[in-house]
Design a protein around this motif. Sequence first.
Motif, short mmCIF file in Angstrom:
data_model
loop_
_atom_site.label_atom_id
_atom_site.label_comp_id
_atom_site.label_asym_id
_atom_site.label_seq_id
_atom_site.Cartn_x
_atom_site.Cartn_y
_atom_site.Cartn_z
N MET A 74 0.84 -1.18 0.00
CA MET A 74 0.00 0.00 0.00
C MET A 74 0.89 1.25 0.00
N LYS A 75 0.62 2.13 -0.90
CA LYS A 75 1.39 3.34 -1.05
C LYS A 75 0.80 4.44 -0.18
N MET A 76 1.61 5.05 0.66
CA MET A 76 1.13 6.12 1.54
C MET A 76 1.43 7.46 0.91
N LYS A 77 0.47 8.35 0.97
CA LYS A 77 0.63 9.69 0.44
C LYS A 77 0.80 10.67 1.59
N PRO A 78 1.55 11.74 1.37
CA PRO A 78 1.68 12.76 2.41
C PRO A 78 0.32 13.40 2.68
N ASP A 79 0.09 13.80 3.91
CA ASP A 79 -1.12 14.50 4.28
C ASP A 79 -0.89 15.99 4.07
N TYR A 80 -1.08 16.44 2.82
CA TYR A 80 -0.79 17.83 2.47
C TYR A 80 -1.65 18.80 3.26
N GLN A 81 -2.85 18.39 3.57
CA GLN A 81 -3.74 19.26 4.33
C GLN A 81 -3.12 19.58 5.68
N LYS A 82 -2.62 18.59 6.38
CA LYS A 82 -1.99 18.77 7.69
C LYS A 82 -0.68 19.56 7.54
N ILE A 83 0.09 19.26 6.52
CA ILE A 83 1.36 19.97 6.28
C ILE A 83 1.10 21.46 6.10
N PHE A 84 0.15 21.81 5.24
CA PHE A 84 -0.13 23.23 5.00
C PHE A 84 -0.74 23.90 6.23
N GLN A 85 -1.56 23.18 6.99
CA GLN A 85 -2.13 23.76 8.21
C GLN A 85 -1.02 24.10 9.20
N ASP A 86 -0.05 23.20 9.36
CA ASP A 86 1.07 23.47 10.27
C ASP A 86 1.93 24.63 9.76
N MET A 87 2.16 24.68 8.45
CA MET A 87 2.95 25.78 7.89
C MET A 87 2.26 27.12 8.13
N LEU A 88 0.96 27.16 7.92
CA LEU A 88 0.22 28.40 8.13
C LEU A 88 0.24 28.81 9.60
N LYS A 89 0.14 27.84 10.46
CA LYS A 89 0.08 28.12 11.90
C LYS A 89 1.40 28.69 12.41
N TYR A 90 2.53 28.16 11.94
CA TYR A 90 3.82 28.54 12.50
C TYR A 90 4.64 29.51 11.64
N ASN A 91 4.47 29.48 10.33
CA ASN A 91 5.36 30.27 9.46
C ASN A 91 4.68 31.36 8.65
N PHE A 92 3.42 31.20 8.33
CA PHE A 92 2.75 32.11 7.42
C PHE A 92 1.49 32.66 8.06
N VAL A 93 1.64 33.29 9.18
CA VAL A 93 0.49 33.79 9.94
C VAL A 93 -0.34 34.77 9.12
N GLU A 94 0.30 35.57 8.28
CA GLU A 94 -0.42 36.57 7.48
C GLU A 94 -1.36 35.93 6.46
N HIS A 95 -1.10 34.70 6.05
CA HIS A 95 -1.96 33.99 5.09
C HIS A 95 -2.99 33.11 5.80
N ASN A 96 -2.92 33.02 7.08
CA ASN A 96 -3.69 32.05 7.84
C ASN A 96 -5.18 32.07 7.54
N GLN A 97 -5.83 33.19 7.62
CA GLN A 97 -7.29 33.26 7.46
C GLN A 97 -7.75 32.84 6.07
N ALA A 98 -7.12 33.39 5.06
CA ALA A 98 -7.56 33.12 3.69
C ALA A 98 -7.40 31.66 3.30
N LEU A 99 -6.30 31.05 3.67
CA LEU A 99 -6.04 29.68 3.24
C LEU A 99 -6.61 28.63 4.19
N SER A 100 -6.78 28.98 5.45
CA SER A 100 -7.30 28.02 6.43
C SER A 100 -8.69 27.52 6.04
#
Length: 103
Positions: free
Chosen positions: A1-27
């Motif tokens: 079984m091939k596992m795919k990255p959880d991009y949704q979780k990855i981007f949520q963490d990036m927005l939370k810690y690194n890209f606060v200014e984009h948080n509302q629009a992309l969340s």
Amino acid sequence: MKMKPDYQKIFQDMLKYNFVEHNQALSERLEKGPLTSIEVMQLNNRLFYKSKQQPSIYKAYDKSSIKKILQYQKTHNLNNTELAKHFGISRNTIAKWKNTYSF
């Protein structure tokens, strides 16, 4: 079984810690559900590239993304060269997709 990255979780963490200014629009988009390959590329470009001229590094496409790209070509009446330039994909890849997937 091939596992795919959880991009949704990855981007949520990036927005939370690194890209606060984009948080509302992309969340809001991230809360809707799983991301397609095209959406991952768009989010990646939106967060990391200020210029639209910068090509995407992400180069893996699933069948639904390929279908959307080829549908975009039909809708906008583009030839393979124009489509390749728009999405930053090689013309040969587009020709291969058209031969492989007859959507």
